[in-house]
Design an enzyme around this catalytic site. Structure first.
Site, mmCIF file in Angstrom:
data_model
loop_
_atom_site.group_PDB
_atom_site.id
_atom_site.type_symbol
_atom_site.label_atom_id
_atom_site.label_comp_id
_atom_site.label_asym_id
_atom_site.label_seq_id
_atom_site.Cartn_x
_atom_site.Cartn_y
_atom_site.Cartn_z
ATOM 1 N N SER A 1 3.764 14.113 3.570
ATOM 2 C CA SER A 1 4.807 14.127 2.545
ATOM 3 C C SER A 1 5.397 15.505 2.263
ATOM 4 O O SER A 1 6.528 15.599 1.807
ATOM 5 C CB SER A 1 4.282 13.499 1.250
ATOM 6 N N HIS B 1 6.199 7.274 3.667
ATOM 7 C CA HIS B 1 7.498 7.825 4.072
ATOM 8 C C HIS B 1 8.000 7.260 5.402
ATOM 9 O O HIS B 1 9.073 7.634 5.864
ATOM 10 C CB HIS B 1 7.422 9.354 4.166
ATOM 11 N N LYS C 1 10.222 4.364 -2.222
ATOM 12 C CA LYS C 1 10.923 5.366 -1.395
ATOM 13 C C LYS C 1 12.074 4.678 -0.660
ATOM 14 O O LYS C 1 13.060 4.352 -1.291
ATOM 15 C CB LYS C 1 9.900 6.068 -0.522
HETATM 16 C C1 LIG Z 1 4.747 8.811 -2.844
HETATM 17 C C2 LIG Z 1 3.462 8.678 -2.109
HETATM 18 C C3 LIG Z 1 2.445 7.876 -2.598
HETATM 19 C C4 LIG Z 1 2.486 7.264 -3.974
HETATM 20 O O1 LIG Z 1 3.340 6.171 -4.048
HETATM 21 P P1 LIG Z 1 3.926 5.768 -5.476
HETATM 22 O O2 LIG Z 1 4.411 4.373 -5.277
HETATM 23 O O3 LIG Z 1 4.993 6.725 -5.788
HETATM 24 O O4 LIG Z 1 2.779 5.831 -6.446
HETATM 25 C C5 LIG Z 1 1.326 7.696 -1.809
HETATM 26 N N1 LIG Z 1 1.211 8.305 -0.614
HETATM 27 C C6 LIG Z 1 2.170 9.113 -0.122
HETATM 28 C C7 LIG Z 1 1.991 9.762 1.207
HETATM 29 C C8 LIG Z 1 3.329 9.336 -0.860
HETATM 30 O O5 LIG Z 1 4.271 10.153 -0.403
#
Ligand SMILES: *Cc1c(COP(=O)(O)O)cnc(C)c1O
Length: 384
Positions: free
Chosen positions: A178, A206, A238
């Site tokens: 991320s 992602h 996302k």
């Molecule tokens: C954003 C993210 C999460 C968390 O997801 P949310 O739905 O925002 O709680 C978990 N793992 C990774 C790699 C992320 O980028």
């Protein structure tokens, strides 16, 4: 912090070190041109990779479901909150990533802590990439399992660490990292996992929606089976532009998680209207090949441009394109300069990234035009 009285001093010190976090206020829909703190900006900060966060047909699906079903789910999934919309969403998500079943969680954070803590205990070992997302690290802490970290994407180090592992062995990795934007070496990791009877869990937060045919994500693109990758986590906040997350795998694995995963069981189900919105998003994601092509072109345009300017880029072919600056202060001041020119880019500092690698984290969206990226590159040239 030794005493509660130290809180103001702690804050003052953070501020002095340019480490104090603050929030911008979004006053419009999320988009590439949001209104932030009263000013319209060109934003390179959201995870809304396909521009779906403000898509009219997703909003319409949510509105229609809210009219029909109201807003609150009213109970947890195992009591009476599990709605037809959740059930259908689970089936459709499982099909998207080519797995037998899926379980929907309220957030990706909860999915990760929920899966790891349900499967692992004090007698077991979790192998974690050094750059894994905080929610994965917290999941291991919650499980009480022994944690063995391996150097980022270093499969030799992973294999070495596996030799020290006891009990059940779970290898956990981000699919797309991320803060760096690079991808895990999943094929090699799957071979290593199989050779030592470990399970491999991939958090594709992602990758889902962005990578692979129909947006099936990194695991799907690489054609890895459920024997090779028994656990896939994907998030819906996302590329899907909605909210929530899921874990997908074999039916027996998912049935087990439903029985024991506390962050799944002891929380109110998300509103059915959100599930309906995610189902509408899933249809759009599957058909978004043109958007994914545009996104790929913007990524290439940005990488070529920024390299020509002499900035340091990460080996990333995803929409996450961090530009490493180094010092906290410099990264923050560049972010401020960019904002003065109407561009929003976040400076990411420790502890989110290792010391000395503060960076501008540029994220690209299919909604960005070639002119948008050109403008960003022009300002980055002036700041050189
Ligand atoms: C954003 C993210 C999460 C968390 O997801 P949310 O739905 O925002 O709680 C978990 N793992 C990774 C790699 C992320 O980028």
């Amino acid at each position: 912090m030794r005493s509660f009285d130290d809180i103001p001093g702690w804050l003052a010190q953070r501020k002095q070190e340019h480490l104090l976090r603050s929030r911008n206020q979004l006053q419009s829909a999320q988009s590439t041109r949001p209104v932030i703190n009263g000013k319209e900006v060109l934003s390179f900060t959201s995870n809304d990779y396909l521009g779906l966060a403000n898509h009219p047909s997703i909003a319409a699906a949510m509105r229609a479901a809210a009219e029909q079903y109201g807003v609150g789910a009213g109970a947890s999934h195992l009591v009476s909150g599990h709605h037809l919309e959740h059930e259908l969403l689970e089936q459709e998500l499982a099909a998207l990533v080519d797995r037998e079943a899926a379980l929907v969680f309220s957030t990706g954070y909860m999915a990760n802590i929920g899966v790891i803590s349900a499967l692992m205990s004090r007698r077991d070992t979790v192998l974690e990439d050094k750059l894994n997302h905080a929610s994965l690290i917290d999941g291991v802490r919650l499980s009480g399992a022994r944690s063995l970290r391996y150097r980022h994407n270093d499969t030799d180090h992973l294999a070495q660490q596996l030799e020290r592992a006891q009990g059940k062995k779970l290898i956990v990795t981000d699919g797309v990292f991320s803060m760096d934007g690079d991808c895990a070496n999943l094929c090699e990791m799957a071979d290593i996992a199989r050779a030592s009877s470990a399970w491999l869990m991939v958090d594709d937060a992602h990758g889902i929606g962005v990578i692979g045919q129909c947006g099936g994500g990194l695991v799907h693109k690489l054609g890895l089976s459920s024997e090779q990758v028994p656990l896939i986590v994907g998030t819906l906040g996302k590329a899907f532009g909605t909210s929530g997350a899921f874990v997908a795998g074999d039916k027996s694995t998912i049935d087990y998680l439903m029985q024991v995963s506390r962050p799944y069981i002891y929380t109110t189900a998300t509103p059915p209207a959100i599930a309906a919105a995610s189902r509408a998003a899933l249809k759009l994601v599957a058909g978004a090949n043109a958007a994914r092509t545009n996104l790929t072109e913007r990524i290439q345009q940005f990488r070529e441009g920024i390299k020509t300017l002499g900035y340091e880029l990460m080996p990333s072919y995803t929409p996450i394109q961090p530009v490493v600056i180094g010092a906290n202060e410099k990264a923050v001041s560049m972010s401020e300069q960019l904002l003065k020119r109407g561009i929003l880019v976040t400076a990411i500092r420790p502890p989110t990234v290792p010391k000395g690698t503060s960076r501008l984290r540029v994220t690209l969206s299919a909604e960005h035009t070639a002119d948008n990226v050109e403008y960003l590159l022009g300002v980055m040239e002036d700041l050189k």
